[in-house]
Design a protein around this motif. Structure first.
Motif, short mmCIF file in Angstrom:
data_model
loop_
_atom_site.label_atom_id
_atom_site.label_comp_id
_atom_site.label_asym_id
_atom_site.label_seq_id
_atom_site.Cartn_x
_atom_site.Cartn_y
_atom_site.Cartn_z
N ASP A 18 -3.54 -5.30 6.45
CA ASP A 18 -4.24 -4.49 5.45
C ASP A 18 -4.71 -3.24 6.19
O ASP A 18 -5.37 -3.34 7.22
CB ASP A 18 -5.43 -5.28 4.89
CG ASP A 18 -6.19 -4.54 3.79
OD1 ASP A 18 -6.25 -3.30 3.82
OD2 ASP A 18 -6.74 -5.23 2.90
N GLY A 76 -3.84 -1.08 -8.42
CA GLY A 76 -5.23 -0.80 -8.11
C GLY A 76 -5.71 0.44 -8.83
O GLY A 76 -4.93 1.14 -9.47
N PRO A 77 -7.00 0.73 -8.76
CA PRO A 77 -7.56 1.90 -9.44
C PRO A 77 -7.05 3.18 -8.79
O PRO A 77 -6.68 3.17 -7.62
CB PRO A 77 -9.07 1.71 -9.24
CG PRO A 77 -9.17 0.89 -7.98
CD PRO A 77 -7.97 -0.01 -7.99
N PRO A 125 -11.48 3.64 0.90
CA PRO A 125 -10.70 2.64 0.16
C PRO A 125 -9.24 3.07 -0.03
O PRO A 125 -8.96 4.15 -0.53
CB PRO A 125 -11.43 2.55 -1.18
CG PRO A 125 -12.05 3.90 -1.36
CD PRO A 125 -12.40 4.39 0.03
N TRP A 126 -8.33 2.22 0.37
CA TRP A 126 -6.91 2.39 0.07
C TRP A 126 -6.51 1.14 -0.69
O TRP A 126 -6.32 0.07 -0.12
CB TRP A 126 -6.11 2.54 1.36
CG TRP A 126 -4.64 2.79 1.15
CD1 TRP A 126 -3.94 2.78 0.00
CD2 TRP A 126 -3.69 3.10 2.19
NE1 TRP A 126 -2.62 3.05 0.22
CE2 TRP A 126 -2.43 3.26 1.56
CE3 TRP A 126 -3.77 3.25 3.57
CZ2 TRP A 126 -1.27 3.55 2.29
CZ3 TRP A 126 -2.63 3.55 4.28
CH2 TRP A 126 -1.40 3.70 3.64
N SER A 127 -6.39 1.26 -1.98
CA SER A 127 -6.17 0.10 -2.83
C SER A 127 -4.73 -0.37 -2.77
O SER A 127 -3.80 0.44 -2.84
CB SER A 127 -6.53 0.43 -4.28
OG SER A 127 -7.87 0.83 -4.39
N ALA A 128 -4.53 -1.67 -2.65
CA ALA A 128 -3.20 -2.24 -2.77
C ALA A 128 -2.77 -2.16 -4.23
O ALA A 128 -3.59 -2.12 -5.14
CB ALA A 128 -3.20 -3.69 -2.29
N TRP A 129 -1.47 -2.14 -4.44
CA TRP A 129 -0.94 -2.13 -5.82
C TRP A 129 -1.09 -3.50 -6.46
O TRP A 129 -0.85 -4.51 -5.79
CB TRP A 129 0.52 -1.76 -5.80
CG TRP A 129 0.78 -0.29 -5.70
CD1 TRP A 129 -0.11 0.69 -5.37
CD2 TRP A 129 2.03 0.35 -5.93
NE1 TRP A 129 0.51 1.91 -5.38
CE2 TRP A 129 1.83 1.73 -5.72
CE3 TRP A 129 3.29 -0.10 -6.29
CZ2 TRP A 129 2.86 2.66 -5.86
CZ3 TRP A 129 4.31 0.82 -6.43
CH2 TRP A 129 4.10 2.18 -6.22
N MET A 141 -7.34 8.18 -3.96
CA MET A 141 -6.36 7.49 -4.78
C MET A 141 -6.05 8.33 -6.02
O MET A 141 -6.94 8.95 -6.61
CB MET A 141 -6.87 6.12 -5.21
CG MET A 141 -7.15 5.15 -4.06
SD MET A 141 -5.70 4.68 -3.10
CE MET A 141 -4.70 3.85 -4.35
N ASN A 151 -6.98 -1.12 5.53
CA ASN A 151 -8.39 -0.76 5.38
C ASN A 151 -9.22 -1.35 6.50
O ASN A 151 -9.01 -2.48 6.94
CB ASN A 151 -8.90 -1.26 4.03
CG ASN A 151 -8.27 -0.54 2.86
OD1 ASN A 151 -8.57 0.62 2.61
ND2 ASN A 151 -7.37 -1.21 2.16
N ASP A 194 -3.13 8.49 -9.60
CA ASP A 194 -2.05 7.84 -10.34
C ASP A 194 -1.08 8.82 -10.99
O ASP A 194 -0.31 8.46 -11.86
CB ASP A 194 -2.61 6.88 -11.39
CG ASP A 194 -3.48 7.57 -12.43
OD1 ASP A 194 -3.65 8.80 -12.33
OD2 ASP A 194 -3.97 6.88 -13.33
N TRP A 246 0.87 -1.17 0.00
CA TRP A 246 0.00 0.00 0.00
C TRP A 246 0.91 1.22 0.00
O TRP A 246 1.72 1.41 0.91
CB TRP A 246 -0.92 0.02 1.23
CG TRP A 246 -2.01 -1.01 1.15
CD1 TRP A 246 -3.29 -0.83 0.71
CD2 TRP A 246 -1.91 -2.40 1.52
NE1 TRP A 246 -4.00 -2.00 0.77
CE2 TRP A 246 -3.17 -2.99 1.27
CE3 TRP A 246 -0.89 -3.20 2.03
CZ2 TRP A 246 -3.43 -4.34 1.51
CZ3 TRP A 246 -1.14 -4.54 2.27
CH2 TRP A 246 -2.40 -5.10 2.01
#
Length: 532
Positions: free
Chosen positions: A483, A497-498, A491-495, A514, A485, A516, A421
Motif C-alpha cells: 500500500d 475510491g473518492p 491519502p491515495w485511495s485504492a480503486w 485525487m 500510503n 475523477d 492504486w
C-alpha cells in the motif's frame, strides 16, 4: 516506436542548466563491502550510506552459439570480483540516428546492479527490481545509476538488470522454436526471469527478503512488468508490481502472436542477407552484432514495432489482459501514466531531427499511425483546439497510447480483484513552457525517483526536492506493505475510491490530489471504440 528518451531529456536538462553542479569533490578512498553470490565473492563500494554492487553477472555470455538462446548459467570466478562499475550494455544503437550509444556494448551483457543500505545484511529488507525502458531496443542499467536516495530513505534494496534487446532479445523464427521446445521471441523476457531467479537466490546476501520482491518498470519496462503476469516461469518471483507509462491493455508493446512475429523476423533476416530458412539461423549467429543493428534492417513496419515479446505458448502463454484477469494470486498494483507523454515522442520524431511539426505533418502522423481511424481522430483532436500542431500530436499520443491504456489496465486489474492504486504524474521537470519538452513528458517521473540519470545528478531543491521525497516514499512504502500510503504522505485511495469510482491521484509538486476527471480529459470513451 515507443522508445524511452531518458537520454534526450538529460541532454536538455544539461543545456537548461538544471543539472549544473559545483566543482568536483576531492577524491576520497571509498570503503568496500564484500558478499558472496552465485559465481563467487564480489566487492562493492560504500557511497552516502548505500553499498553499490555494480556489473554482477547473473547469466553467461550470449554471444556466438548462445546468441538468440535462453540465458545460460553464469561461470564462477576466483577471488573477490570488483563490483565498482557497470557492465556493458546489451547490443543496441544510439537513441537517435546521430547519437552514439551511451556506453560500451557487448554480448556478455547480462549483469545486474544492486544497491543496498550499508549494514542491511541480516535485516530482511524488501527488494525492488527495476526493468528499464527503451522500446525493447535501447537502454541499460547504467542509465539509472543512482537510486541511492530511494534505497537510503525507503530502507529497501534496488536491483536493476540488463536484458537483451532488439533482434538479440526478440527474434522469432520457427527454427528457434524448434531448438528450444517452442520458445521463440522471448529471450529478453527469459533474461529478466533469470535476473529475478538470481534475486531470489541471492537476496539474503545483501540483506534482502526473497519473498518480498516488487517489480517495477517504465515504458517497455512497464510493459515487461505486465508481460510477467502472462509468463508462468515468473510466478512466485515477485509479489507486488508497479507499471509506469506501460500498459497491459491495448498498447503497441504488448506481446504479439507467433505468425506476425515469424513474418517480421523473416523479413529482417532476409534484409541482412540471411534469407534461406535452411541456413538463416546459423547465418544470423555468424554475423557481427553491428550488422544486426543496421537501422534499415530492423525498423518497424508501419506503426507496429518490430521487436516486442511474443506469445509463444511456452514462456509467454497468453495475452496480457487475460493473464491479469485470470490470475489466482491478487497482487497489489500501482499503475499510471504521465500527463504529457507525447511531448517526448514529438521531440524525438521532429525537434531532434531539426523539424517543427505543422498541420500537414500532424495529419500525416495520424494517418500513418492510426490508418482507418485517422479521420475520426483528426476530428476529435483538431489543430485549432491546441496551441500548436505539436501540442495536438502530443495529445493524441498521450491519450491513445498511454493514458487510456493505463486506465484500462487499472480497471481490468481492479475488476479482477487486485488492489490497485492509479496515478497521473503531472509535474513538468523543465517547466510547462519549455519549447522542446513541455509538461510531464514520457519518463519525466524518473527524474524524481532516481537522483541521477546517465551519471548526471539531479539536484532538486525546494518544492521539487520535497516532491521527489514523496514520490520515493510512495514507491518504497508500497514495497514494504503493498500500500503506497504512509503517515504524512496524504491519502491515495485504492480503486474504487473518492471522489468517484476510478479516481486517480494527480501527482504535482504543488500538491497531489485525487480526481475523477481523468477518463474525460483523455477522451478514453472515444479511444475505447478504436482498437489498437
Amino acid at each position: 516506436m515507443i522508445r524511452s528518451l531518458v537520454r534526450f531529456g538529460v541532454c536538455v536538462l544539461v543545456v537548461t542548466g538544471l543539472s549544473v553542479v559545483g566543482a568536483p569533490s576531492p577524491v576520497v578512498a571509498a570503503a568496500t563491502r564484500e558478499v558472496v553470490v552465485t559465481g563467487g565473492a564480489i566487492a562493492g563500494v560504500v557511497s552516502d550510506g548505500v553499498v553499490e554492487y555494480l556489473g554482477i553477472p547473473f547469466a553467461g555470455s550470449t554471444g556466438g552459439a548462445a546468441r538468440f538462446g535462453a540465458p545460460r548459467p553464469v561461470s564462477g570466478w576466483s577471488g573477490a570480483r570488483s563490483a565498482r562499475g557497470h557492465g556493458p550494455q546489451c547490443p543496441q544503437n544510439g537513441y537517435l540516428p546521430a547519437l552514439p550509444t551511451a556506453g560500451p556494448t557487448g554480448e556478455d551483457c547480462l549483469t545486474i546492479d544492486v544497491y543496498a543500505p550499508d549494514g542491511a545484511v541480516g535485516r530482511n529488507l524488501p527488494v525492488m527490481v527495476f526493468f528499464h525502458g527503451g522500446g525493447y531496443t535501447t537502454g541499460s542499467n547504467a542509465q539509472y545509476d543512482a537510486p541511492t536516495r530511494m534505497v537510503a530513505e525507503g530502507d529497501v534494496i534496488v536491483a536493476v538488470p540488463n536484458y537483451r534487446l532488439g533482434p538479440f532479445g526478440f527474434l522469432s523464427l520457427p527454427e528457434l522454436a524448434a531448438e528450444s521446445g517452442g520458445a521463440t521471441g522471448t529471450v529478453g523476457i527469459q533474461d529478466q526471469q533469470a535476473a529475478l531467479r538470481w534475486v531470489r537466490d541471492n537476496a539474503r546476501a545483501f540483506g534482502g527478503d526473497p519473498g518480498a520482491v516488487t517489480i517495477f518498470g517504465e515504458s517497455a519496462g512497464g510493459g515487461s512488468v505486465c508481460t510477467h503476469f502472462a509468463a508462468p516461469g515468473s510466478d512466485g518471483l515477485y509479489d507486488k508490481a508497479i507499471v509506469q507509462s506501460g500498459s497491459c491493455a491495448r498498447s503497441p508493446l504488448v506481446p504479439g502472436g507467433r505468425a506476425d512475429s515469424f513474418a517480421r523476423s523473416a523479413r529482417f533476416a532476409d534484409s541482412v542477407g540471411c534469407g534461406d530458412p535452411a541456413t538463416r539461423l546459423a547465418c544470423l549467429r555468424g554475423l557481427p552484432a553491428e550488422r544486426l543493428l543496421d537501422a534499415s534492417a530492423g525498423q518497424s513496419d508501419d506503426s507496429t514495432p518490430t521487436w516486442v515479446p511474443v506469445i509463444d505458448g511456452v514462456v509467454v502463454t497468453r495475452d496480457l489482459e487475460a493473464a491479469l484477469r485470470d490470475r489466482v494470486d491478487r497482487i497489489p498494483l500501482i499503475v499510471g501514466s504521465n500527463g504529457d507523454e507525447g511531448a517526448q515522442f514529438v521531440a524525438e520524431s521532429d525537434y531532434a531531427r531539426g523539424r517543427i511539426p505543422d498541420a500537414e505533418s500532424y495529419q500525416s502522423y495520424v494517418r500513418w499511425t492510426f490508418g482507418t481511424y485517422a479521420d475520426a481522430i483528426l476530428a476529435r483532436y483538431p489543430v485549432a483546439d491546441y496551441p500548436s500542431p505539436a501540442a495536438a500530436q502530443s495529445a493524441v499520443i498521450t491519450d491513445g497510447l498511454f493514458a487510456c491504456p493505463a486506465l484500462w489496465t487499472g480497471r481490468l486489474a481492479r475488476d479482477a480483484g487486485h488492489p490497485v492504486w492509479q496515478y497521473e504524474f503531472d509535474e513538468a521537470p523543465l517547466g510547462d513552457g519549455n519549447p522542446l519538452l513541455p509538461g510531464a513528458f514520457h519518463s519525466a517521473e524518473l527524474f524524481y525517483l532516481f537522483n541521477g540519470v546517465f551519471g548526471v545528478p539531479l539536484p532538486w531543491t525546494g518544492a521539487s526536492a520535497v516532491f521527489g521525497e514523496q514520490m520515493r516514499r510512495w514507491w518504497t512504502t508500497f514495497a514494504h506493505t503493498g500500500d503506497p500510503n504512509a503517515p504524512g504522505s496524504g491519502p491515495w485511495s485504492a480503486w474504487p475510491g473518492p471522489p468517484g469510482d476510478g479516481a486517480v491521484l494527480i501527482m504535482r509538486a504543488t500538491g497531489s490530489f485525487m480526481s475523477d476527471d481523468f477518463p474525460v480529459r483523455h477522451h478514453c470513451e472515444f479511444w475505447a471504440a478504436r482498437p489498437m
